[in-house]
Design a protein around this motif. Sequence first.
Motif, PDB file in Angstrom:
ATOM      1  N   GLU A  70       0.821  -1.216   0.000  1.00  0.00           N
ATOM      2  CA  GLU A  70       0.000   0.000   0.000  1.00  0.00           C
ATOM      3  C   GLU A  70       0.855   1.266   0.000  1.00  0.00           C
ATOM      4  O   GLU A  70       0.469   2.280  -0.577  1.00  0.00           O
ATOM      5  N   HIS A  71       2.025   1.204   0.640  1.00  0.00           N
ATOM      6  CA  HIS A  71       2.930   2.357   0.639  1.00  0.00           C
ATOM      7  C   HIS A  71       4.024   2.247  -0.425  1.00  0.00           C
ATOM      8  O   HIS A  71       4.516   3.273  -0.906  1.00  0.00           O
ATOM      9  N   PHE A  72       4.393   1.013  -0.740  1.00  0.00           N
ATOM     10  CA  PHE A  72       5.455   0.798  -1.731  1.00  0.00           C
ATOM     11  C   PHE A  72       4.871  -0.022  -2.877  1.00  0.00           C
ATOM     12  O   PHE A  72       4.809  -1.248  -2.826  1.00  0.00           O
ATOM     13  N   THR A 291       7.719   1.916  -6.063  1.00  0.00           N
ATOM     14  CA  THR A 291       7.434   3.354  -6.093  1.00  0.00           C
ATOM     15  C   THR A 291       6.662   3.726  -4.838  1.00  0.00           C
ATOM     16  O   THR A 291       5.679   3.062  -4.485  1.00  0.00           O
ATOM     17  N   VAL A 292       7.095   4.754  -4.132  1.00  0.00           N
ATOM     18  CA  VAL A 292       6.404   5.195  -2.923  1.00  0.00           C
ATOM     19  C   VAL A 292       5.040   5.750  -3.322  1.00  0.00           C
ATOM     20  O   VAL A 292       4.940   6.661  -4.155  1.00  0.00           O
ATOM     21  N   CYS A 301      13.368   6.903   8.577  1.00  0.00           N
ATOM     22  CA  CYS A 301      13.561   7.633   7.309  1.00  0.00           C
ATOM     23  C   CYS A 301      12.219   7.909   6.657  1.00  0.00           C
ATOM     24  O   CYS A 301      11.361   7.016   6.590  1.00  0.00           O
ATOM     25  N   GLN A 302      12.039   9.131   6.197  1.00  0.00           N
ATOM     26  CA  GLN A 302      10.779   9.535   5.571  1.00  0.00           C
ATOM     27  C   GLN A 302      10.881   9.427   4.050  1.00  0.00           C
ATOM     28  O   GLN A 302      11.890   9.815   3.453  1.00  0.00           O
ATOM     29  N   PHE A 303       9.802   8.930   3.440  1.00  0.00           N
ATOM     30  CA  PHE A 303       9.740   8.819   1.983  1.00  0.00           C
ATOM     31  C   PHE A 303       8.430   9.415   1.495  1.00  0.00           C
ATOM     32  O   PHE A 303       7.385   9.260   2.133  1.00  0.00           O
ATOM     33  N   MET A 309      12.266   3.398  -5.041  1.00  0.00           N
ATOM     34  CA  MET A 309      12.977   2.597  -4.058  1.00  0.00           C
ATOM     35  C   MET A 309      13.449   1.313  -4.721  1.00  0.00           C
ATOM     36  O   MET A 309      12.697   0.679  -5.457  1.00  0.00           O
ATOM     37  N   ILE A 310      14.698   0.953  -4.502  1.00  0.00           N
ATOM     38  CA  ILE A 310      15.203  -0.340  -4.956  1.00  0.00           C
ATOM     39  C   ILE A 310      15.391  -1.218  -3.721  1.00  0.00           C
ATOM     40  O   ILE A 310      16.101  -0.841  -2.782  1.00  0.00           O
TER      41      ILE A 310
END
Length: 405
Positions: A70-72, A291-292, A301-303, A309-310
């Motif tokens: 859901e986030h990534f 993808t965020v 850490c904030q995204f 993101m890899i």
Amino acid sequence: MTGTPEKHAENWDLRHADFNDNDFLYDVYSVMRGNGPFARTDKPFLPSNPEGAWVAVGYAECVQILQDWEHFSSNPTPEGAERLTGDLVITLDPPRQQKFRKVLNPYFSPARMKALRPEIGTETDRLIDEFIEDGAGDLAEVAWRQPGIVFFKFLLGMPVDDVPLCVELTDTALNGATEQDRMTAWGGLYRHLHDAVTARLDQPPRDDMIDVLLAAEIDGEKLAFGDVVSNAMLLVQAGLETTASAMSFAYHYLATNPAERDRLIAEPDLLPRAVEEFIRFAGSIHGIPRTVAKDVEVSGCQFAPGESMIVNYASANRDEQQFPDADRCILDRRENRHLGFGAGVHRCLGSNLARLEFQVGLERVLTRMPDFILAPDRQAKFHGNSVTRGFRSVPVVFTASERSR
């Protein structure tokens, strides 16, 4: 080498020539993990992230990202999506992704894979027969040909004669020297699969994956023809390069560590655990993009939405916090929740097949040429970067024996 591990860790370039080495890249990953759970690169991983990406290098962080669709999201950015061909299961999120996998899952069930074991053994023996009477051969030939033959013949329903071309195109698409080389190879593979699927439209249905994709319906609608071709191409890529690369490493490791080879012969029940360790220690796939999709925090850490993101599987699999003595290949390792097949909703669809091909590939070689060692007068050839890695040649010598038939 043109750079130190510390220098490479500052801005990881997954295709750097320095990484064409079987150990150096893992030194870079160690420095990256030491700097924190996330690194940064301005080098594009795929056309979908031309501005670079964050790189998750810690095991806990990689698992969290892979499980949090859901986030990534597996969907690339809108700009990157324009460059993809078709609706790929690997770039979908639930619920559509789960419906898509439901179509394919039966073909990779444990029961179906178990039934394939004799056929995989027969195909592996045929490859070994090509050199068993000579007392010398190249085990990379077995590693690179066996998975393709099995997949094309028993699952995909394509001619075995197509395997060499598809291996070459897939390898160039992943590891070609330039972006143009890679895109040309992807185009060539797509055209080949397009022609193969088109030819099937006028043929009686068979019990294979191409016909399953052609007949599949999701939410009451059949897949677009382009989606069928693109997903067949994805299955080909996943079914050829990944298992072959990992198996080639295992053959090289055992050929250069005869005590470990002899132990597997003396303790055949150890083979399944050894395969898991080979996949952890030298798995060929090193990262997968996400993808965020929403603002999120991971390990402090904030995204932000839209960032790339890899998820670096290979680095996670060498994380000492999860795997004691992570830089040692321990064939009887018990706690081994590696990420060689990923995690979460996108965990590798073909993991049961890959394990079986790998186990049988090792089993037949250990049984039929138990004293094999690396040929003293020939050089093993390794090729790799942070996309895929493996041995292209593993020349061995052994006591000659008879063909299986």
